[in-house]
Design a protein around this motif. Structure first.
Motif, short mmCIF file in Angstrom:
data_model
loop_
_atom_site.label_atom_id
_atom_site.label_comp_id
_atom_site.label_asym_id
_atom_site.label_seq_id
_atom_site.Cartn_x
_atom_site.Cartn_y
_atom_site.Cartn_z
N SER A 151 24.36 -44.75 99.36
CA SER A 151 23.51 -45.79 98.81
C SER A 151 24.03 -47.19 99.13
N ASP A 152 23.14 -48.16 99.07
CA ASP A 152 23.51 -49.55 99.33
C ASP A 152 24.56 -50.04 98.32
N VAL A 167 30.75 -46.02 110.44
CA VAL A 167 29.96 -44.80 110.36
C VAL A 167 29.76 -44.31 111.77
N ASN A 168 30.16 -43.07 112.04
CA ASN A 168 30.05 -42.54 113.40
C ASN A 168 28.61 -42.14 113.70
N ILE A 169 28.05 -42.74 114.74
CA ILE A 169 26.69 -42.39 115.15
C ILE A 169 26.68 -40.99 115.77
N GLU A 170 27.85 -40.53 116.19
CA GLU A 170 28.09 -39.18 116.68
C GLU A 170 27.42 -38.88 118.01
N VAL A 171 26.11 -38.69 118.04
CA VAL A 171 25.39 -38.39 119.28
C VAL A 171 24.63 -39.64 119.70
N ILE A 190 21.90 -45.29 110.23
CA ILE A 190 21.54 -46.70 110.38
C ILE A 190 21.62 -47.46 109.05
N LYS A 191 21.25 -46.79 107.97
CA LYS A 191 21.18 -47.45 106.66
C LYS A 191 22.51 -48.10 106.25
#
Length: 423
Positions: A151-152, A167-171, A190-191
């Motif tokens: 959550s924000d 935060v790992n975007i991973e792919v 993205i959040k």
């Protein structure tokens, strides 16, 4: 405290954390001898580099390797038959403080598998950082991994205690994520990125008027992509990276070669991890985008979707754009000098300063530290000892590779001779 159990947890959760490269870690096995100070051989200790070049040691662990997701590329996926463990919040706090007091570490890199849900996991990560800051008065470096979908409110709180969030975007692509991690949603990654970006912007604005505004993630945010788990081209990977730099003000994007950990039919059938050379070329391209003024479309596009593994991306670009060369080292502007193969930004600044006092020739450039084995094909200067020949791109490439290979063999031979003499 059960020290044997804590040690077992540390072995399991430090090993699981090694796949995350987004703290610029590197290995070392320097041991403490003769009552010296510190020891870098401990489990979970990695090394990161600050903006000013200092190397700092971090305790790098997962809070737990339990996970509710079953991502094909991940060693901690729920279907993987591995030994599971989880730290209590206080155990991580105690480990960090005890390691710090023994001069083993200067900070903490804490990630986690996702158990129960994103918010529950993020809350526990924040509790660790909050206890360290408020109860232990710990002012060392803290890097927290943002949990996708958190959550924000939690992301705002995390940034008040952590120096960096990631935060790992991973792919790299949405289609790749759907293939290998269908339970996850792209928007969940993205959040938290969007929230962190906005909070950093707000902090900087408020700081102008209210000096006592609490710091928010002063080291910014970063992300990581897995390279080679799906069929993305280098163009796909770097266009994604460029997007995250521009849209979310990333400090760094890291590229991690896929390590085969299962026989899932969705994964590539390779017997070893993605060649390190490809990772290196991606990092070189990243560097050109951030510090050398290149546009991503110049380096990778529909006609050139993958990087040349034989040569670095700047040289590859120069060979495809020979109509722009040679440049006059005594008159070219900074941005054009930065595009010359063999010229790093430090050499560019030295040239700009030196040519204020005299015209530069080959000897001057050599003294400055220019890699003339590459640069000489793309520049002219105040000397006729070397003039650009009408060689094709393939001929120049062949000559540079041959020269570089000869230099490597010579350096390697010298090292062997020194070793023979020393022994």
């Amino acid at each position: 405290m059960n020290f044997d159990r804590i040690k077992e947890k540390l072995e399991i959760l430090a090993d699981a954390a090694k796949y995350d490269v987004s703290c610029s870690s590197s290995g070392s096995n320097r041991k403490n001898t003769k009552n010296g100070l510190g020891d870098s051989s401990g489990m979970g200790i990695c090394h990161s580099y600050t903006e000013d070049g200092r190397c700092v040691s971090l305790l790098k662990i997962l809070l737990t390797n339990h996970c509710i997701f079953d991502c094909a590329y991940c060693v901690t996926r729920r279907s993987n038959d591995i030994k599971r463990a989880a730290f209590k919040v206080q155990e991580v706090v105690d480990l960090t403080i005890n390691f710090y007091r023994r001069n083993y570490i200067e900070g903490l890199f804490l990630s986690s598998g996702i158990f129960k849900d994103a918010d529950y996991t993020m809350e526990r990560l924040i509790k660790v950082a909050k206890k360290l800051r408020e109860e232990e008065n710990f002012n060392g470096y803290i890097h927290l991994k943002s949990i996708p979908g958190a959550s924000d409110e939690l992301m705002r709180e995390a940034g008040l205690y952590a120096d960096r969030l990631s935060v790992n975007i991973e792919v790299p692509t949405v289609s790749g994520l759907k293939l290998l991690a269908p339970e996850k949603k792209h928007e969940d990654f993205i959040k938290p990125m969007e929230k962190v970006k906005n909070e950093i912007i707000q902090f900087k604005q408020e700081k102008k008027f209210i000096k006592s505004t609490p710091k928010y993630a002063p080291a910014g945010q970063s992300t990581q992509m897995i390279v080679g788990a799906t069929g993305e081209s280098d163009r796909d990977i770097m266009y994604s990276a460029n997007y995250y730099y521009q849209q979310y003000n990333m400090k760094r994007v890291y590229y991690s070669g896929y390590v085969p950990i299962s026989s899932d039919p969705r994964l590539p059938t390779i017997t070893s991890q993605v060649p390190m050379l490809r990772e290196n070329r991606l990092y070189q391209t990243d560097w050109l985008l951030r510090f050398y003024g290149f546009d991503i479309r110049e380096l990778l596009n529909n006609h050139h979707p993958n990087l040349d593994l034989d040569i670095d991306p700047k040289l590859s670009w120069a060979l495809r754009n020979q109509h722009l060369f040679p440049v006059n080292i005594n008159t070219a502007d900074k941005m054009m000098l930065a595009r010359v193969p063999g010229l790093g930004m430090r050499s560019v600044y030295k040239i700009l300063q030196a040519r204020k006092y005299r015209k530069l020739n080959w000897e001057h450039l050599k003294a400055i530290g220019v890699a003339l084995n590459r640069a000489k094909y793309f520049i002219i200067c105040d000397s006729r000892l070397w003039e650009k020949k009408d060689w094709t791109a393939n001929q120049i490439k062949s000559k540079i590779i041959k020269t570089s290979s000869s230099k490597f063999r010579k350096d390697y031979s010298t090292q062997l001779n020194l070793f023979d003499h020393a022994s």
